[in-house]
Design an enzyme around this catalytic site. Structure first.
Site, PDB file in Angstrom:
ATOM      1  N   GLY A   9       0.756  -1.249   0.000  1.00 49.04           N
ATOM      2  CA  GLY A   9       0.000   0.000   0.000  1.00 49.04           C
ATOM      3  C   GLY A   9       0.787   1.300   0.000  1.00 49.04           C
ATOM      4  O   GLY A   9       0.220   2.357   0.241  1.00 49.04           O
ATOM      5  N   ASP A  64      -6.079  -5.625  -4.741  1.00 51.83           N
ATOM      6  CA  ASP A  64      -4.970  -6.586  -4.781  1.00 51.83           C
ATOM      7  C   ASP A  64      -5.513  -7.965  -4.411  1.00 51.83           C
ATOM      8  O   ASP A  64      -6.531  -8.088  -3.727  1.00 51.83           O
ATOM      9  CB  ASP A  64      -3.865  -6.190  -3.790  1.00 51.83           C
ATOM     10  CG  ASP A  64      -2.518  -6.822  -4.142  1.00 51.83           C
ATOM     11  OD1 ASP A  64      -1.622  -6.105  -4.630  1.00 51.83           O
ATOM     12  OD2 ASP A  64      -2.364  -8.060  -3.960  1.00 51.83           O
ATOM     13  N   ASP A  96      -9.061 -10.000  -7.582  1.00 49.60           N
ATOM     14  CA  ASP A  96      -8.229 -10.335  -8.738  1.00 49.60           C
ATOM     15  C   ASP A  96      -8.547  -9.321  -9.843  1.00 49.60           C
ATOM     16  O   ASP A  96      -9.699  -9.217 -10.278  1.00 49.60           O
ATOM     17  CB  ASP A  96      -8.586 -11.757  -9.206  1.00 49.60           C
ATOM     18  CG  ASP A  96      -7.725 -12.221 -10.355  1.00 49.60           C
ATOM     19  OD1 ASP A  96      -7.035 -11.390 -10.980  1.00 49.60           O
ATOM     20  OD2 ASP A  96      -7.745 -13.435 -10.636  1.00 49.60           O
ATOM     21  N   ASP A 108       1.206  -1.320 -10.410  1.00 47.84           N
ATOM     22  CA  ASP A 108       2.551  -1.792 -10.083  1.00 47.84           C
ATOM     23  C   ASP A 108       2.494  -3.322  -9.976  1.00 47.84           C
ATOM     24  O   ASP A 108       3.268  -3.940  -9.255  1.00 47.84           O
ATOM     25  CB  ASP A 108       2.949  -1.158  -8.739  1.00 47.84           C
ATOM     26  CG  ASP A 108       4.429  -1.267  -8.430  1.00 47.84           C
ATOM     27  OD1 ASP A 108       5.230  -1.344  -9.372  1.00 47.84           O
ATOM     28  OD2 ASP A 108       4.779  -1.277  -7.233  1.00 47.84           O
ATOM     29  N   LYS A 154       3.360  -1.008 -14.802  1.00 50.16           N
ATOM     30  CA  LYS A 154       4.682  -1.655 -14.755  1.00 50.16           C
ATOM     31  C   LYS A 154       4.653  -2.903 -15.640  1.00 50.16           C
ATOM     32  O   LYS A 154       3.747  -3.717 -15.537  1.00 50.16           O
ATOM     33  CB  LYS A 154       5.028  -2.061 -13.317  1.00 50.16           C
ATOM     34  CG  LYS A 154       6.361  -2.817 -13.260  1.00 50.16           C
ATOM     35  CD  LYS A 154       6.861  -2.976 -11.851  1.00 50.16           C
ATOM     36  CE  LYS A 154       6.116  -4.067 -11.122  1.00 50.16           C
ATOM     37  NZ  LYS A 154       6.538  -4.139  -9.711  1.00 50.16           N
TER      38      LYS A 154
END
Ligand SMILES: C[S@@+](CC[C@H](N)C(=O)[O-])C[C@H]1O[C@@H](n2cnc3c(N)ncnc32)[C@H](O)[C@@H]1O
Length: 195
Positions: free
Chosen positions: A52, A72, A88, A113, A153
């Protein structure tokens, strides 16, 4: 007040000292300094957000008039001013239901990320990273405001150039950036995409 990005060799220690849950926060700080991503009052969706640190930084920057949602697979311990969901992110239908319940039609910024669970086989991990990125783009297509930005990312590997070319052809613009706070020899690249 959110801290400012300053280059540092020991990111983990610095994060601990400044009260952030992970060193990854300095990657977001660097991207935010460069691309002016996060502004007061924004609605932001963070995908792959545990533990977090990005949520902490984003909540500080959007302030009380903004909204920050984190998702998450892992549970995220509560953060003031942030809504979190154990979810998910590859399930677009469930994400749509969560956002609808919260009366969110569109967000200003999507952050990802996401890191796949690693198999140790580089090509497989890189492919999984591209698959996750594709799921983020599906979410962005549905929930990102026109003029909004999406940061993803991606692990660089054999399929990366092709993936970037496809992203560039389908979105207004996409830049690929390496950040100083990534570990040396890291394969991670951040895409900053404009809608
Ligand atoms: C590098 S961590 C994110 C760190 C975070 N930005 C921070 O600052 O604390 C990557 C996260 O991606 C999550 N993740 C991987 N696959 C996922 C999926 N399919 N759905 C949701 N989260 C996922 C992992 O559980 C992990 O917590």
């Amino acid at each position: 007040m959110p801290k400012r990005y300053t280059p540092n060799d020991n990111w983990s220690q610095k994060a601990q000292k400044e009260g952030y849950r992970a060193r990854s926060v300095y990657k977001l700080m660097e991207l935010d300094e460069r691309f002016k991503l996060i502004k007061s009052g924004m609605k932001v969706l963070d995908l792959g957000a545990a533990p977090g640190s990005w949520l902490q930084y984003t909540a500080e920057k959007v302030g009380p008039k903004g909204k920050v949602i984190g998702m998450d697979l892992q549970e995220i311990k509560p953060i003031k001013g942030v809504q979190t969901f154990q979810q998910d992110i590859t399930n677009l239908k469930e994400i749509a239901e969560i956002l609808k319940k919260d009366q969110i039609e569109k967000v200003d910024l999507i952050l990802s990320d996401l890191a796949p669970s690693t198999s140790g086989i580089q090509d497989v991990d890189q492919w999984k990273s591209i698959e996750l990125s594709q799921s983020v783009l599906d979410i962005a297509r549905k929930f990102l405001k026109p003029g909004g930005k999406c940061v993803i990312k991606v692990l660089r590997g054999a399929d990366f150039d092709k993936f970037l070319m496809i992203v560039k052809s389908k979105w207004k613009s996409a830049k690929s950036v390496q950040v100083k706070a990534s570990r040396d020899r890291s394969k991670e690249i951040y895409l900053v995409i404009d809608n």
